[in-house]
Enzyme design. Sequence first.
Site, PDB file in Angstrom:
ATOM      1  N   HIS A  61      29.937  36.997  61.053  1.00 32.81           N
ATOM      2  CA  HIS A  61      30.946  35.914  60.825  1.00 32.81           C
ATOM      3  C   HIS A  61      30.061  34.472  60.747  1.00 32.81           C
ATOM      4  CE1 HIS A  61      30.852  33.962  65.181  1.00 32.81           C
ATOM      5  NE2 HIS A  61      30.545  34.834  65.483  1.00 32.81           N
ATOM      6  N   ASP A 174      25.419  31.192  67.522  1.00 33.73           N
ATOM      7  CA  ASP A 174      26.592  32.110  67.421  1.00 33.73           C
ATOM      8  C   ASP A 174      27.436  31.401  66.407  1.00 33.73           C
ATOM      9  OD1 ASP A 174      28.753  33.702  67.720  1.00 33.73           O
ATOM     10  OD2 ASP A 174      29.684  32.662  69.776  1.00 33.73           O
ATOM     11  N   GLU A 203      36.156  34.425  62.862  1.00 30.50           N
ATOM     12  CA  GLU A 203      35.834  35.319  63.895  1.00 30.50           C
ATOM     13  C   GLU A 203      36.173  34.728  65.413  1.00 30.50           C
ATOM     14  OE1 GLU A 203      33.529  37.397  67.322  1.00 30.50           O
ATOM     15  OE2 GLU A 203      33.570  35.041  66.705  1.00 30.50           O
ATOM     16  N   GLU A 204      35.806  33.294  65.530  1.00 30.29           N
ATOM     17  CA  GLU A 204      36.125  32.848  66.844  1.00 30.29           C
ATOM     18  C   GLU A 204      37.431  32.413  67.134  1.00 30.29           C
ATOM     19  OE1 GLU A 204      33.708  32.471  68.767  1.00 30.29           O
ATOM     20  OE2 GLU A 204      31.792  32.267  67.938  1.00 30.29           O
ATOM     21  N   ASP A 226      25.714  39.924  65.250  1.00 28.89           N
ATOM     22  CA  ASP A 226      26.242  38.780  66.303  1.00 28.89           C
ATOM     23  C   ASP A 226      25.020  38.205  67.345  1.00 28.89           C
ATOM     24  OD1 ASP A 226      27.863  36.834  67.389  1.00 28.89           O
ATOM     25  OD2 ASP A 226      29.718  38.013  66.412  1.00 28.89           O
ATOM     26  N   HIS A 317      27.903  29.069  72.926  1.00 32.56           N
ATOM     27  CA  HIS A 317      29.285  27.980  72.952  1.00 32.56           C
ATOM     28  C   HIS A 317      28.770  26.789  73.356  1.00 32.56           C
ATOM     29  CE1 HIS A 317      32.829  31.264  72.081  1.00 32.56           C
ATOM     30  NE2 HIS A 317      31.472  31.248  71.166  1.00 32.56           N
TER      31      HIS A 317
HETATM   32 CO    CO Z   1      31.252  33.324  69.740  1.00 29.93          CO
HETATM   33 ZN    ZN Z   2      29.760  35.530  67.557  1.00 36.14          ZN
END
Ligand code: CO
Ligand code: ZN
Length: 345
Positions: A61, A174, A203-204, A226, A317
């Site tokens: 992603h 990420d 994706e998130e 990922d 994150h």
């Molecule tokens: Co994420």
């Molecule tokens: Zn991810």
Amino acid sequence: MVKELLAKLSNAHGVSGSEGSVVSVIKKELKGHVDEIREDAMGNLIATKKGNSFKVMLAAHMDEIGLMVKYIDDKGYIRFVALGGWYGPTLYNQRVILHGVNGPCVGVIGGKPPHMMDDDERKKGVKVDDLFIDVGAVNREEVVYLGIDVGTPVTVDREFTALANSRVTGKAFDNRAGVAMLIKTLKEVRSPLTIYGVFTVQEEVGLKGARTSAYSLDPDCAIATDVTIPGDHPGIEMKDAPVAMGKGPVVTVVDSSGRGLIASRKVVGWLKDAADANNIPVQLEVGSGGTTDATAIHLTKGGIPSTTVSIPSRYIHSPVEVIDLNDLEAGVNLLKAALKKKPIL
Ligand code: CO
Ligand code: ZN
């Protein structure tokens, strides 16, 4: 160099639904290295290396967590929604970039100085809903004049940099770490199989691009690339996150306690055998936390045998994510080794 590649990708800005700048970086990198590259209706970028009738989907992603403008008040303060899983205190007092129609614009997420907080406020912490962005404007009209309006995407402003050893830090590892792993794999892999390298969107916010691209490509098996959470730093324990940074890429057996993905044992075995045969360090993971694109992919059509290869990334994150580049290199080697032959399904 994978370091320069990751730096470019980490410094690019692409919140869910606005992945265009990341697409440009990837297209440039893959030019001349794949047989076909195209974007689909959702915005997924699909790079194909043609081979025999066995089709493998590799999905990374492109989107990062960020924000989106929802309201500009009369004084020019900007309210937003969070796109993806933010923790309030992480956003507090961050510098951000607003991607308006007149180009990027810097803002800050302001907050009350600690001097002015009473005990109750300190205990209460910071909620994303209470935060606002200050771009220096004195009224709403000035904000609009800057090209910012309802729907403008916003990302955190933080440049990639190296730490000690082979460790690096930046925002959006990420999943730009997974994107870098997939780009490098596509460039270097020699495989008899047909490989779809899919750089997915959104994706998130619900594994969306993976769902639609898996449906249209209908692969025989799939691997998402990922990041995953290591339990090797203060505040988190190995018993809760039993993988470590610097010990190699991670192959998912189960994530999210089985509510996300219960990986295909055959696909996991294919990767594990390739790792063992080529002395590539690898960690197997049964996770209880997050999930990946593989969750959406494996439930597509009649079911697609899938797993995830991830890079241990600390502090995900946040704008200060940390990975070890050796894990990324080993992840590329693992995929290249496995793709030399098809899995026995
Ligand atoms: Co994420
Ligand atoms: Zn991810």
